[in-house]
Structure formats: structure tokens, C-alpha cells
Motif scaffolding. Structure first.
Motif, short mmCIF file in Angstrom:
data_model
loop_
_atom_site.label_atom_id
_atom_site.label_comp_id
_atom_site.label_asym_id
_atom_site.label_seq_id
_atom_site.Cartn_x
_atom_site.Cartn_y
_atom_site.Cartn_z
N ARG A 43 -7.68 -0.95 -3.69
CA ARG A 43 -8.39 0.02 -4.51
C ARG A 43 -7.96 1.42 -4.09
N TYR A 44 -7.42 2.17 -5.06
CA TYR A 44 -6.88 3.51 -4.79
C TYR A 44 -7.78 4.57 -5.41
N GLN A 45 -8.03 5.63 -4.66
CA GLN A 45 -8.82 6.75 -5.15
C GLN A 45 -7.91 7.95 -5.37
N LEU A 46 -7.93 8.51 -6.59
CA LEU A 46 -7.16 9.70 -6.91
C LEU A 46 -8.13 10.83 -7.23
N ARG A 47 -7.96 11.96 -6.54
CA ARG A 47 -8.84 13.10 -6.75
C ARG A 47 -7.99 14.37 -6.79
N PRO A 48 -8.23 15.27 -7.75
CA PRO A 48 -7.44 16.51 -7.81
C PRO A 48 -7.47 17.23 -6.46
N GLY B 77 1.35 1.98 -17.78
CA GLY B 77 2.56 1.16 -17.75
C GLY B 77 3.63 1.75 -16.84
N GLU B 78 3.75 3.07 -16.83
CA GLU B 78 4.75 3.71 -15.96
C GLU B 78 4.38 3.51 -14.49
N ALA B 79 3.09 3.64 -14.16
CA ALA B 79 2.65 3.40 -12.78
C ALA B 79 2.97 1.97 -12.37
N THR B 80 2.73 1.04 -13.28
CA THR B 80 3.00 -0.37 -13.00
C THR B 80 4.49 -0.59 -12.77
N ASN B 81 5.32 0.01 -13.59
CA ASN B 81 6.78 -0.14 -13.46
C ASN B 81 7.30 0.45 -12.15
N LEU B 82 6.77 1.60 -11.76
CA LEU B 82 7.22 2.23 -10.52
C LEU B 82 6.91 1.34 -9.31
N ILE B 83 5.69 0.79 -9.28
CA ILE B 83 5.31 -0.07 -8.16
C ILE B 83 6.14 -1.36 -8.19
N TRP B 84 6.30 -1.92 -9.39
CA TRP B 84 7.09 -3.15 -9.54
C TRP B 84 8.54 -2.92 -9.09
N GLY B 85 9.10 -1.76 -9.44
CA GLY B 85 10.47 -1.47 -9.05
C GLY B 85 10.63 -1.43 -7.54
N SER B 86 9.67 -0.81 -6.85
CA SER B 86 9.72 -0.76 -5.38
C SER B 86 9.59 -2.16 -4.80
N PHE B 87 8.68 -2.95 -5.35
CA PHE B 87 8.50 -4.32 -4.88
C PHE B 87 9.78 -5.13 -5.07
N THR C 9 0.83 -1.21 0.00
CA THR C 9 0.00 0.00 0.00
C THR C 9 0.86 1.26 0.00
N ASP C 10 1.87 1.30 0.86
CA ASP C 10 2.75 2.48 0.94
C ASP C 10 3.52 2.69 -0.37
N MET C 11 4.08 1.61 -0.92
CA MET C 11 4.84 1.73 -2.16
C MET C 11 3.96 2.22 -3.31
N SER C 12 2.75 1.70 -3.37
CA SER C 12 1.84 2.06 -4.46
C SER C 12 1.38 3.51 -4.34
N GLY D 271 1.49 8.95 -6.23
CA GLY D 271 1.70 10.35 -5.89
C GLY D 271 2.78 11.00 -6.73
N GLN D 272 3.79 10.21 -7.11
CA GLN D 272 4.86 10.73 -7.96
C GLN D 272 4.34 11.00 -9.37
N LEU D 273 3.48 10.13 -9.88
CA LEU D 273 2.94 10.29 -11.24
C LEU D 273 1.83 11.33 -11.30
N PHE D 274 1.08 11.46 -10.20
CA PHE D 274 -0.05 12.38 -10.17
C PHE D 274 0.15 13.38 -9.02
N PRO D 275 1.11 14.28 -9.15
CA PRO D 275 1.44 15.19 -8.04
C PRO D 275 0.32 16.16 -7.71
N HIS D 276 -0.66 16.30 -8.59
CA HIS D 276 -1.77 17.24 -8.33
C HIS D 276 -2.93 16.56 -7.64
N CYS D 277 -2.75 15.30 -7.23
CA CYS D 277 -3.86 14.53 -6.68
C CYS D 277 -3.57 14.05 -5.26
#
Length: 329
Positions: free
Chosen positions: A280-285, A228-238, A144-147, A152-158
Motif C-alpha cells: 500500500r503506497y501513500q502519495l501526498r503533495p 495504466g502507465e504506472a502499471t507499465n512502468l512497474i511491470w517493465g522494471s519487474f 517496493t523500490d521499483m514501485s 515518483g517518476q509519474l508524480f514528481p510533485h509527491c
């Protein structure tokens, strides 16, 4: 390493029971046993089938044998089983807590039969079918923390929030119109991570991204690249935390299983009946409480290897400093 602490995971279960005596006892049972009970607003069989036909993500079904009328529950059970054969069905009966007296084909549809007088039968069946796999508490929390950090890195406005984790039984439901897959492997687990999203919601969210020209929509390949970038970032942390160092896997050949995607049914199968870990993650501006959120559904399908008793983390710099193996310069 001993059996790890278990996260308090839940599972959504559809309650098809219009018996007057059921509500208090079954509601309390669900609360006490990690179940989120949901009921259709319209109890008619066609309404129930429409809900199930939408491929809603469920752990199982609690069905009363006389739901909708004398013996009607069994007829509904046959329709439910034909449409969603992957879902375990638990049959409530008025008489004996067994499948005695049912036809052979009917008996095969159910995981168990129980009565309100003896819910222990139901609890044991849930343990063997829905809650048959445990997930270490630290693993779920760290995923959860890694994801959240990656999103947050990909969506800094959310703002990124996460709901309580749950278990999905079998391996069918696809959320939204697009999803990514990536292999995950260490010496104690092996399988696949998925990220799933709705295309329109992702487009709307990205329209407010600071780096995006106002009003300019993303092309389809850009949306694919972002997921794909979000997937790679989480995979890299894992990978950094769980798959390197002492957790690395020797370079031997490993067998694979086919991944089947049924686009008509919006379903994907990994060839395993084991419950999947879902988040399940919720992203909101940020600062826009009325804006429609984007939901991202994350699944971990450890269908090829799962040995949580051997679950370990790679040492961090901080832990090595505390142990005296490193010192700060």
C-alpha cells in the motif's frame, strides 16, 4: 537455490471475542505471530455484518463461540460464513480444543477450534491457511523500490511512502473504483499484478501536478491512461530484473484460468486460494502535510506458477563489473 529468506509479512485479522480472559493472551499472540488484530467498535452482530459487507480486506477471523452471549458466536459464525465464505474462521472454545460436539455443517465453517490454554493449535492452523506461502525478502524489498521509483517518476510533485507488506487470503477485495491488471511471468513465477485506486482521490492529487493547468480535471480516459502507465512502468522494471535472460520463459502454450469480476460485491477472483502479496503506497503533495493523500494498493497474485526456491535476479551492470565480466570505459 535453497529456500530464500522470508520477509516478515503480516495479516489483518478480525477479533470477535468479548470474553474477559482473552485480551492479554490473544493480543500477545497476534504480536508474536504476524497478525494485526482489529475489533469492531460496536460488538453487535449487525455492526459486524456491516463491516464485513463493506468487503474490508482481512486475512481471517478469530471468533469466540459465546461472543455476544451463550452460543451466540456460532450463530454469528453462520452469518459471517454465508457473507464471506472465503475468509478462514478460527473458533475459540471454553472446553476442548477441537470441533467435537458441533453439528456437521457448523464444523465445516471453521479452520480449527482452540482454547486459550493451548494456542499451539491456532498457530499451526494459521501457518497452513494464512501463512502457507513465503515470499523472498529480496523480492518484496525490490518490488517496493521499483514501485516507488515508478510512482515518483509519474508524480514528481509527491512524496511516496509505503506501508509494511501484508498477505491477503483468498482473492476477493477490490480497493477503490478502478484497478489495472497486467500479466507477470518468469521461469519461477506466473500470475498477475494489480494496482487499485479511488477515482476522486486520484483526481484531487493530479489537480496539483506541475504539468496540469490549475483547476482542470482529468477526463476518465486520462485517469485510465495514468493508472495504466504506472502499471507499465512497474511491470517493465519487474520484467528487466526477473523475467529476461536466464529467467526467460520458453515460448510454450500455458493454460489460463478465468478472472471473475463481481462489480456488485466489488470483488475479483483469480481462481486461487493462495495468499497474495499486498503493498500500500501513500502519495501526498510535497510540502502539504495537511493535504488528503492518495492510496494505491498493489497486489501480486502468483496463481499460475510459484516456485520461490528457484527465485533469481538477472545480473545488473554493477554486478557484472564487480565480477570482472565488464569494465568501465
Amino acid at each position: 537455490m535453497g529456500r530464500a529468506e522470508t520477509m516478515a509479512l503480516q495479516s489483518k485479522i478480525l477479533v470477535l471475542d468479548d470474553g474477559g480472559a482473552y485480551r492479554d493472551s490473544l493480543s500477545a499472540f497476534c504480536r508474536d505471530n504476524g497478525l494485526i488484530g482489529i475489533r469492531p467498535q460496536q460488538p453487535a452482530a449487525d455492526s459486524v455484518m456491516a463491516i464485513l459487507g463493506s468487503n474490508v480486506d482481512l486475512g481471517g477471523i478469530l471468533l469466540y463461540e459465546h461472543h455476544g452471549g451463550k452460543g451466540a458466536g456460532l450463530a454469528l459464525g453462520r452469518r459471517v460464513h454465508a457473507l464471506r465464505p472465503e475468509l478462514p474462521i478460527f473458533l475459540r472454545r471454553d472446553g476442548v480444543p477441537s470441533l467435537a460436539g458441533l453439528g456437521e455443517d457448523d464444523a465445516l465453517m471453521f479452520c480449527c477450534a482452540y482454547t486459550l490454554a493451548d494456542l499451539g493449535v491456532l498457530k499451526a492452523s494459521l501457518a497452513s491457511s494464512i501463512f502457507s506461502r513465503f515470499y523472498p525478502n529480496d523480492l518484496v524489498r525490490n518490488i517496493t523500490d521499483m514501485s516507488r521509483q515508478a510512482l515518483g517518476q509519474l508524480f514528481p510533485h509527491c512524496d511516496v511512502d509505503v506501508q509494511a507488506p501484508w498477505l491477503a487470503v483468498k482473492d476477493r477485495t477490490v480497493y477503490g473504483e478502478m484497478f489495472s491488471l497486467i500479466a507477470i511471468e518468469s521461469n519461477w513465477c506466473r500470475g498477475t499484478m494489480m494496482l487499485q485506486a479511488e477515482v476522486d482521490a486520484l483526481q484531487d492529487l493530479l489537480a496539483g501536478h506541475p504539468a496540469r493547468p490549475a483547476g482542470q480535471p482529468l477526463a476518465a480516459d486520462e485517469l485510465d491512461g495514468l493508472l495504466g502507465e504506472a502499471t507499465n512502468l512497474i511491470w517493465g522494471s519487474f520484467k528487466n530484473r526477473y523475467a529476461g535472460g536466464a529467467n526467460a520463459v520458453a515460448g510454450a502454450f500455458h493454460a489460463q484460468v478465468p478472472i471473475i469480476v463481481n462489480q456488485r460485491r466489488r470483488a475479483v477472483s483469480f481462481g486461487s486460494d493462495d495468499p497474495q502479496l499486498c503493498l500500500r503506497y501513500q502519495l501526498r503533495p510535497r510540502g502539504q502535510a495537511d493535504a488528503a493523500p492518495l492510496w494505491l494498493v498493489q497486489r501480486f497474485v502468483f496463481n499460475l506458477c510459484w516456485a520461490p526456491d528457484e527465485f533469481t535476479e538477472n545480473p545488473t551492470v554493477e554486478s557484472l563489473v564487480e565480477a570482472g565480466e565488464l569494465e568501465l570505459f
